[in-house]
Design a protein around this motif. Structure first.
Motif, PDB file in Angstrom:
ATOM      1  N   ALA C 250       0.829  -1.211   0.000  1.00 35.17           N
ATOM      2  CA  ALA C 250       0.000   0.000   0.000  1.00 35.17           C
ATOM      3  C   ALA C 250       0.860   1.256   0.000  1.00 35.17           C
ATOM      4  CB  ALA C 250      -0.933   0.001   1.214  1.00 35.17           C
ATOM      5  N   THR C 251       1.907   1.242   0.801  1.00 38.84           N
ATOM      6  CA  THR C 251       2.775   2.410   0.898  1.00 38.84           C
ATOM      7  C   THR C 251       3.487   2.670  -0.430  1.00 38.84           C
ATOM      8  OG1 THR C 251       3.115   1.903   3.223  1.00 38.84           O
ATOM      9  CG2 THR C 251       4.675   3.421   2.220  1.00 38.84           C
ATOM     10  N   TYR C 253       2.401   1.754  -3.282  1.00 42.34           N
ATOM     11  CA  TYR C 253       1.374   2.199  -4.241  1.00 42.34           C
ATOM     12  C   TYR C 253       1.107   3.707  -4.091  1.00 42.34           C
ATOM     13  CZ  TYR C 253      -3.058   2.302  -6.809  1.00 42.34           C
ATOM     14  OH  TYR C 253      -4.060   2.594  -7.679  1.00 42.34           O
ATOM     15  N   ALA C 254       1.081   4.181  -2.867  1.00 38.07           N
ATOM     16  CA  ALA C 254       0.927   5.623  -2.650  1.00 38.07           C
ATOM     17  C   ALA C 254       2.074   6.388  -3.304  1.00 38.07           C
ATOM     18  CB  ALA C 254       0.861   5.931  -1.153  1.00 38.07           C
ATOM     19  N   PHE C 255       3.271   5.862  -3.100  1.00 39.73           N
ATOM     20  CA  PHE C 255       4.469   6.502  -3.669  1.00 39.73           C
ATOM     21  C   PHE C 255       4.420   6.505  -5.197  1.00 39.73           C
ATOM     22  CE2 PHE C 255       8.733   5.557  -5.416  1.00 39.73           C
ATOM     23  CZ  PHE C 255       9.408   6.710  -5.076  1.00 39.73           C
ATOM     24  N   GLN C 257       1.901   6.361  -7.184  1.00 30.26           N
ATOM     25  CA  GLN C 257       0.902   7.301  -7.691  1.00 30.26           C
ATOM     26  C   GLN C 257       1.409   8.735  -7.604  1.00 30.26           C
ATOM     27  OE1 GLN C 257      -3.499   6.223  -6.787  1.00 30.26           O
ATOM     28  NE2 GLN C 257      -2.344   5.277  -5.146  1.00 30.26           N
ATOM     29  N   ASN C 291      -4.443  -3.421  -7.606  1.00 32.63           N
ATOM     30  CA  ASN C 291      -4.022  -2.108  -8.070  1.00 32.63           C
ATOM     31  C   ASN C 291      -3.138  -2.163  -9.312  1.00 32.63           C
ATOM     32  OD1 ASN C 291      -5.326  -0.443  -6.069  1.00 32.63           O
ATOM     33  ND2 ASN C 291      -3.938  -1.391  -4.596  1.00 32.63           N
TER      34      ASN C 291
ATOM     35  N   TYR D 253      -3.468   7.322   2.079  1.00 31.58           N
ATOM     36  CA  TYR D 253      -2.999   8.235   1.032  1.00 31.58           C
ATOM     37  C   TYR D 253      -3.067   7.559  -0.343  1.00 31.58           C
ATOM     38  CZ  TYR D 253       0.039  11.509  -1.454  1.00 31.58           C
ATOM     39  OH  TYR D 253       0.554  12.410  -2.363  1.00 31.58           O
ATOM     40  N   ALA D 254      -2.708   6.285  -0.398  1.00 26.02           N
ATOM     41  CA  ALA D 254      -2.848   5.536  -1.659  1.00 26.02           C
ATOM     42  C   ALA D 254      -4.309   5.515  -2.106  1.00 26.02           C
ATOM     43  CB  ALA D 254      -2.331   4.107  -1.484  1.00 26.02           C
ATOM     44  N   PHE D 255      -5.188   5.272  -1.170  1.00 21.97           N
ATOM     45  CA  PHE D 255      -6.626   5.223  -1.463  1.00 21.97           C
ATOM     46  C   PHE D 255      -7.136   6.576  -1.957  1.00 21.97           C
ATOM     47  CE2 PHE D 255     -10.862   6.104   0.355  1.00 21.97           C
ATOM     48  CZ  PHE D 255     -11.633   5.159  -0.306  1.00 21.97           C
ATOM     49  N   LYS D 258      -6.007   7.211  -5.474  1.00 20.79           N
ATOM     50  CA  LYS D 258      -6.651   6.354  -6.470  1.00 20.79           C
ATOM     51  C   LYS D 258      -8.062   6.839  -6.794  1.00 20.79           C
ATOM     52  CE  LYS D 258      -7.710   1.602  -7.715  1.00 20.79           C
ATOM     53  NZ  LYS D 258      -7.592   0.176  -7.395  1.00 20.79           N
TER      54      LYS D 258
END
Lengths: 437, 437, 437, 437
Positions: C250-251, C253-255, C257, C291, D253-255, D258
């Motif tokens: 998840a972390t 993925y945040a990065f 994005q 994702n 933050y990822a959520f 998105k």
């Protein structure tokens, strides 16, 4: 409601072989199958736990009841307790288990006074005794709930208030009397509030002494009434209390030695409590055997990623195979058994989920038992183990260990040694275990 | 390199008062200040640890050396060991600490044989003895490293190979002899490899018996040579080994009782090991005192969010205030002390970082000690504690606890009781502690 | 030493069927067996990791080398690297694996300058290229070690010193060039030091921006040289660093994005890193697929009771069956594979232990794959899953989800609803999974 | 019962100076004292939480009610809710706090239908509105409880049943309407059941999409009604659910990225949730600021040794000083505040314990704020931080970071570099912080 209508099924779950796809049939648990000369049923000695299966409404710290059991609503307390007993004994019959276990307050409502509570318990004990005459099921153990009522919020035996200590004595006496009356094979103590929330208000030494006294008196009383089974302490490190005095097997062993209780008190070990204390289930069982204090098992599983007691139904064949391997090495249970201190998830709200969960876990246990038997027969683990320590069979090695050489003599001898390490073969052994499960 | 040139400073760190902003001055540690009638220095008995401060090169499991200490490179082993000793004693002088502590292999290089290793240790022992004549510093404890060499990869006393057991005896004899020669106040055993990586290849009962024998012989030997201090066991639950037999205070207490060692063996308790075992530092210390096995402290801190031994310098005044509060209640250290089993972070590569870290942590300890003294004087915690348990001062309560009432008598008495819970006042007590730190 | 003499065996390990007791035979891994239409070998895409298997000497934070590999001692660095390569390729041959993976410093010695290091890497790359012509094995991925050298102690891309950032660019360029030359299917980034030891000295926002820039440039460069495979980030929450920026799926993925990298960068997920972050392996894999950032797997296992990366060989069939079930649902690997980021225990010092460990784990993976296939064919899990969400197939439900109803409209509609919960059937599903493993 | 008689005290708690020993006086919280130009009260923006302080009866998973609050027994639901409101507003007055916060079901009883529940909420909202006219206290935020009722046992927005999704919309609409009517500064979403118990029955991707839709509609609605404050998501990794989708700041933050919600949705960060996710409080706050999504704080503390949400009153001055230091750097709260999502221990059964706990924690916060102010004024941390990254102020370094140099150009430049590591000075910085707290 009648007990018959709670479940859709009316006949006991049966063994149907490994290919069965019926969640209400056993694939491995074949009760009469012989394992090392004893029937599977007599090895596993399954017990259904009254509290999780019939008394818990499905709540958690952030949500209320989900199960909406008919016996939890809208009636007089004793009547509801009787209804509950109907369903409980029907469950025992459908699962075809040889044992059950209960706390006093699971089966009988608390009264307005100790006397009234005791009376309620006697009423239910009579009902149970009647039912047990015709049923197969027997009592694995009884226990007293010394943690739910607010009077025990700061402990029972370890309470700062001696009146609470006395009250706990009164409650435990009634519970062991009931257990004795019903032919219970063991009596269990779980000290869920014997511990502390903060050391700032706690005199730990004093509280340990209170607990030692309490257990000593209970042992004396057990002998006095001729209760043949052992007293079992169930270790748990925390939850509900921040720290519990019966933290793990080692901690309880220290306590039993200090208060001279190792002869009469044994341990009831639970998988979920083991991992909360940082140990594997196998470790706790082995340690109890190593110190002669193994008693019984609460069979369930915790979630390795969560820090609280999830009490899920045990499903890990490998984990149980290793525990049963140790147990079989020591001849299996004497008074103990596999008590399902396990609860269906709070979303498992169909009545049949209660049966399905037990069946799936009994099957996983049976597979574990069969794997343990096969490993033992093949000496799959015992063989390499003996080889690893073979050096200690030598005369001089034995002499060292028997105290027949002094420190200086050994040190002198060491001057000529240059021992080389040998492979621990861990991956090979892991591969071997995988063959059996 | 000369020892003088390693640090920029040449004069000992001094007390400069709470307003000082100099990282190389004490703000609270005022060694001659009296605390409950004893000099601060005599209370805190600080010790610098040879291994972290002079022998560890700054590596971690994913990276190599960062410190590049001059005494770790490019010379003959014994010469480098002597260079290291120069810097070590200079550090003791600059920090003005009364004690240090070491493992055999920290101070002297391992030789090609046990005999050669022992000879190297004797050479260094002589050098230390010479230095200690003129220096203030004394030896808090010595110990043998039975975990780094590959021969010990499967344990020392608990090794499957009796020759390794014997070799360990030889090494420990040399280490306690050296400790004795240098007037060490204690001798420490940390069983970093006494445990297991997998139960699949481990006979736990047998290994515990080996460890019991080893410790018994060591105790005998200590008496024989007239070593006056205690043997200390340092509990740690895991790391490097998956499970270590000296898991925590309770586990070691069980072991000491089983092998009849409670008289001669005490505990060396470490904050980081406590939290790895799931306990607070305060808990472990209180438990040791409650069972009469408190010995000494390894002062450091772990990271609450990490699962390994970070051995950081202790900086939490509140945590130490509570530990020292317990210690002061029992009269403080006898043979023990505060040994800095703490390492600067591997990024703290400036030589002065070594001094700065000790100074900051010594100051935090001193603040903790002063807070503990003030709480004791005010009976800030002791007062409410006594009040909480006051019920047990009653005659009948005392009789219950002294075994002068039977289970049935107490149960009978309980029928007339309806004890009401009393507030534990946790937040009030937490607020009180905050007043002192 | 010749590579042939390191292992006792000279012929590749072969499939021998489930009844085999030979630790050097496959019981389930039958490379040509078709699983959902593809060969097992092409599904599992096993890769041997150079670092653990050939470069790690067996040390841990409390002990040194145990393996004493001949190629780690007593020779010129490049010569030893060549010897190591001989054994490595012999291992690939004996295990009959289709892939391997390496860090630059695993295969080639670091030089005194970046240029010299790059030259060494080129020498080894040439040797590898030569060997790969005749061998079956291909390169799953290459990577650069930006964490062992002290220059990176405070991070590489996230270092406070821009010269370290630049140096890391230089090193990564050489590593991806080598990977490209050898036909690597992916290029991996594991940011072991991209994080912090303490927030007291860290500007997190700035460091994230540095990391974003670094990755963006790497992506640009990859396109420029025509490297077809993805860049993979390998999440890990901590160790060596207290906190790592690539904490979990998840972390990352945040990065990705935030820095607009989701198209070119995928994830390399590891079981042990997953559990260190508090997640199951299955969770991390599912989240990556959800994702669109799934890339590859580091296959190993951590110890649920330990707080550090144990990198043990994966042996849990059930855990892998669930991961492969998800993977098969999505068609399996594209560029990714199962890289054994696993190390034999440091006590497994027999050369054959290296083979035995891989064989046992490959077999466990193969069993997991077969179980996954069977579950998919039976729709054992997919069937109940679809049924559980069937309500969302309704027109109004779809409209809600598609944004075709407003909040107020739905709230209005809710006034007439009284939805009743349905059983989650967890225990039934757990029982079903147990049928397949 | 009247509200006045619940507490013994009738006048608001006041500032009495650092020497006060009164647990019902502030030692540091001096509301009008200016801190960086703003009143302490306006900085800290304390809020009392309705649920823990007035709705929770003191139960835990193993025990029932301990507090026996008069408003929880023996009356008609709405009447009891009104009684509770009396005590609540009296508490706000006595603590002299500027804010409170609530869930819909904390303040108003659930009815037999959504409509009835909404009506009850309106009744109470009117009462609150009336009370707030004359009281000082304002509403920090409102929220809807989408986790206690059994209908939500499998989630609200992420439920497999679209009717539950719709019902949740209905409930949230009523809650934000009530919040808006009362002038709430924020509206909060805590997704305690938005997650899963087992992946075996979960379609994670679908559930994330449901959650994304839900939040998007809520944001639209907020704009429509002119609600000026932000929507706040409160991350929590687990408990009650095994895994929650709003795991931590990074995951949310990822959520938000998105589903394109970063503009309207911010975070409400809690200490106890942070440590359950493996992060420090400071980390979560810094990460939120770094990504522009900081909103508000739930101020409490967890127990570092326990794996569940203990929600204790925050007492650690150092931890808060670091958090407030970050907050002050960014100008402090805008719409957010310090909400006491903290509960007194279940043994703290004296009514005054509720006040004492808030007072002790408010004081600890005030000390933290003062320490943060002093550190900022002295640039105690900011100075060394700027110096550490000073290299990035150079022209070429800036060019690298701004994307004005290619990977190859930087790699070329690196060939002439040999960067040397610099000390991270961690212990020095820890010593500096200790000066301020």
């Amino acid at each position: 409601m009648t007990s018959q209508s709670f479940f859709t099924r009316t006949t006991p779950v049966e063994f149907a072989g490994a290919d069965s796809r019926d969640p209400l049939a056993f694939r491995f648990y074949d009760k009469d199958r012989k394992v090392m000369g004893k029937r599977m049923e007599d090895h596993l000695r399954f017990s259904v736990a009254y509290w999780h299966s019939f008394t818990w409404p499905g709540g958690d710290p952030f949500g209320g009841e989900t199960f909406n059991r008919p016996w939890m609503h809208g009636g007089e307390a004793l009547d509801l307790a009787k209804q509950k007993a109907e369903v409980a004994f029907e469950t025992f019959r459908l699962l075809d288990v040889p044992f059950f276990a209960f706390h006093d307050v699971d089966v009988a409502p608390e009264g307005a006074s100790l006397e009234e509570s005791n009376d309620n318990l006697k009423v239910i004990t009579d009902i149970f005794a009647g039912k047990m005459e015709s049923a197969k099921v027997r009592l694995l153990w009884g226990t007293a709930n010394l943690f739910s009522n607010r009077r025990y919020m700061a402990g029972a035996a370890t309470n700062p208030d001696p009146d609470v200590f006395a009250y706990a004595v009164g409650q435990v006496k009634a519970a062991i009397d009931a257990t004795h009356r019903l032919g219970g094979a063991n009596y269990v103590c779980w000290g869920g509030r014997e511990g502390y929330e903060t050391l700032l208000n706690t005199d730990m030494k004093r509280e340990y002494d209170q607990l030692g006294r309490f257990m000593s008196m209970l042992v004396d009383y057990k002998h006095k009434i001729g209760f043949a089974g052992p007293i079992l302490i169930e270790p748990k490190p925390k939850e509900p209390t921040k720290h519990q005095y019966d933290y793990d097997v080692a901690t309880v062993y220290a306590f039993l030695q200090k208060y001279d209780l190792t002869k009469d008190v044994k341990l009831n070990i639970e998988q979920n409590h083991a991992i909360l204390a940082g140990h594997s289930f196998d470790h706790e069982v082995k340690l109890a055997f190593a110190n002669g204090i193994f008693g019984s098992l609460d069979i369930n599983r915790g979630d390795d990623l969560l820090g609280w007691d999830t009490d899920q139904f045990a499903m890990d064949v490998k984990e149980m195979a290793l525990v049963f391997h140790e147990m079989l090495k020591h001849g299996g249970f004497t008074t103990g058994g596999l008590n399902f201190d396990a609860k269906i998830r709070r979303q498992s709200i169909d009545p049949d989920d209660l049966l399905i969960a037990h069946v799936a876990s009994m099957d996983a246990c049976a597979r574990g038992l069969l794997a343990a038997e096969a490993m033992l027969k093949d000496e799959a683990l015992a063989g390499p183990l003996a080889a690893r320590y073979a050096g200690w069979d030598g005369a001089e090695a034995k002499a060292m260990l028997a105290g027949k050489m002094t420190f200086e003599q050994i040190a002198e001898k060491a001057l000529s040694l240059n021992p080389q390490p040998k492979s621990g073969k861990q991956e090979m052994l892991e591969g071997i275990v995988n063959r059996y499960v």
